[in-house]
Design a protein around this motif. Structure first.
Motif, mmCIF file in Angstrom:
data_model
loop_
_atom_site.group_PDB
_atom_site.id
_atom_site.type_symbol
_atom_site.label_atom_id
_atom_site.label_comp_id
_atom_site.label_asym_id
_atom_site.label_seq_id
_atom_site.Cartn_x
_atom_site.Cartn_y
_atom_site.Cartn_z
ATOM 1 N N GLN A 44 0.838 -1.196 0.000
ATOM 2 C CA GLN A 44 0.000 0.000 0.000
ATOM 3 C C GLN A 44 0.875 1.250 0.000
ATOM 4 N N LEU A 45 0.437 2.248 -0.737
ATOM 5 C CA LEU A 45 1.117 3.541 -0.743
ATOM 6 C C LEU A 45 0.096 4.602 -0.357
ATOM 7 N N GLN A 46 0.448 5.428 0.596
ATOM 8 C CA GLN A 46 -0.468 6.461 1.064
ATOM 9 C C GLN A 46 0.220 7.816 0.983
ATOM 10 N N ALA A 47 -0.286 8.669 0.100
ATOM 11 C CA ALA A 47 0.243 10.024 -0.031
ATOM 12 C C ALA A 47 -0.494 10.951 0.925
ATOM 13 N N SER A 48 0.237 11.882 1.501
ATOM 14 C CA SER A 48 -0.367 12.853 2.404
ATOM 15 C C SER A 48 0.440 14.140 2.369
ATOM 16 N N GLY A 49 -0.108 15.179 3.010
ATOM 17 C CA GLY A 49 0.618 16.429 3.132
ATOM 18 C C GLY A 49 0.131 17.542 2.221
ATOM 19 N N GLY A 50 -0.839 17.251 1.376
ATOM 20 C CA GLY A 50 -1.372 18.277 0.499
ATOM 21 C C GLY A 50 -2.183 19.302 1.268
ATOM 22 N N GLY A 51 -2.535 20.370 0.577
ATOM 23 C CA GLY A 51 -3.326 21.414 1.198
ATOM 24 C C GLY A 51 -3.338 22.660 0.345
ATOM 25 N N LEU A 52 -3.837 23.732 0.946
ATOM 26 C CA LEU A 52 -3.901 25.031 0.286
ATOM 27 C C LEU A 52 -2.704 25.870 0.715
ATOM 28 N N VAL A 53 -2.000 26.410 -0.249
ATOM 29 C CA VAL A 53 -0.832 27.235 0.040
ATOM 30 C C VAL A 53 -0.816 28.412 -0.923
ATOM 31 N N GLN A 54 -0.278 29.529 -0.465
ATOM 32 C CA GLN A 54 -0.174 30.709 -1.322
ATOM 33 C C GLN A 54 0.980 30.573 -2.296
ATOM 34 N N PRO A 55 0.902 31.249 -3.426
ATOM 35 C CA PRO A 55 2.044 31.247 -4.346
ATOM 36 C C PRO A 55 3.318 31.672 -3.630
ATOM 37 N N GLY A 56 4.386 30.977 -3.921
ATOM 38 C CA GLY A 56 5.657 31.224 -3.251
ATOM 39 C C GLY A 56 5.853 30.415 -1.996
ATOM 40 N N GLY A 57 4.816 29.759 -1.551
ATOM 41 C CA GLY A 57 4.891 28.971 -0.325
ATOM 42 C C GLY A 57 5.480 27.596 -0.532
ATOM 43 N N SER A 58 5.473 26.813 0.547
ATOM 44 C CA SER A 58 6.081 25.480 0.531
ATOM 45 C C SER A 58 5.140 24.447 1.141
ATOM 46 N N LEU A 59 5.328 23.221 0.702
ATOM 47 C CA LEU A 59 4.647 22.073 1.281
ATOM 48 C C LEU A 59 5.604 20.888 1.221
ATOM 49 N N ARG A 60 5.396 19.935 2.127
ATOM 50 C CA ARG A 60 6.122 18.674 2.041
ATOM 51 C C ARG A 60 5.115 17.537 1.972
ATOM 52 N N LEU A 61 5.176 16.804 0.884
ATOM 53 C CA LEU A 61 4.332 15.620 0.727
ATOM 54 C C LEU A 61 5.075 14.400 1.247
ATOM 55 N N SER A 62 4.316 13.453 1.768
ATOM 56 C CA SER A 62 4.867 12.179 2.220
ATOM 57 C C SER A 62 4.166 11.045 1.499
ATOM 58 N N CYS A 63 4.917 9.986 1.257
ATOM 59 C CA CYS A 63 4.366 8.764 0.673
ATOM 60 C C CYS A 63 4.795 7.620 1.576
ATOM 61 N N ALA A 64 3.858 7.100 2.351
ATOM 62 C CA ALA A 64 4.143 6.026 3.301
ATOM 63 C C ALA A 64 3.788 4.685 2.677
ATOM 64 N N ALA A 65 4.722 3.745 2.768
ATOM 65 C CA ALA A 65 4.545 2.434 2.141
ATOM 66 C C ALA A 65 4.377 1.346 3.185
#
Length: 122
Positions: free
Chosen positions: A1-22
């Motif tokens: 199983q692969l589960q992606a997480s960490g998405g969301g709403l961010v302003q232009p120029g901002g940052s996010l970190r996505l994770s993929c847990a296996a």
């Protein structure tokens, strides 16, 4: 199983970190890729990392802004996304491949996780 997480709403120029847990397979036997898809468009490759983490590849559209990494002890791959742009808005998916290549071809990936939505908007 692969589960992606960490998405969301961010302003232009901002940052996010996505994770993929296996889980459920030998994680460090597989390369992992990140893809993204906007409704009505083809799913496109974003980045990939080899099973050891020693090789990585980025699509030209994200090169210099995104960084992929993995922690095999935690069975997790990360995608750090900086300087986000509205055109980065998409559902992001992670997938596994039994071998590594730089071409981010969807048919090379044999298992896909559910996506996580990234929205870049002011």
């Amino acid at each position: 199983q692969l589960q992606a997480s960490g998405g969301g709403l961010v302003q232009p120029g901002g940052s996010l970190r996505l994770s993929c847990a296996a889980s459920g397979f030998t994680f460090d036997d597989y390369a992992i890729g990140w893809f993204r898809q906007v409704p009505g468009k083809e799913r496109e490759g974003v980045s990939c990392i080899s099973s050891s983490g020693g090789s990585t590849h980025y699509a030209d559209s994200v090169k210099g802004r995104f960084t992929i990494s993995r922690d095999n002890a935690k069975n997790t791959v990360y995608l750090r996304m900086n300087s986000l742009k509205p055109e980065d808005t998409a559902v992001y998916y992670c997938a596994r491949s039994p071998y590594y290549s730089d071409y981010l071809l969807k048919y090379e990936y044999d298992y896909w996780g559910q996506g996580t939505l990234v929205t870049v908007s002011s």
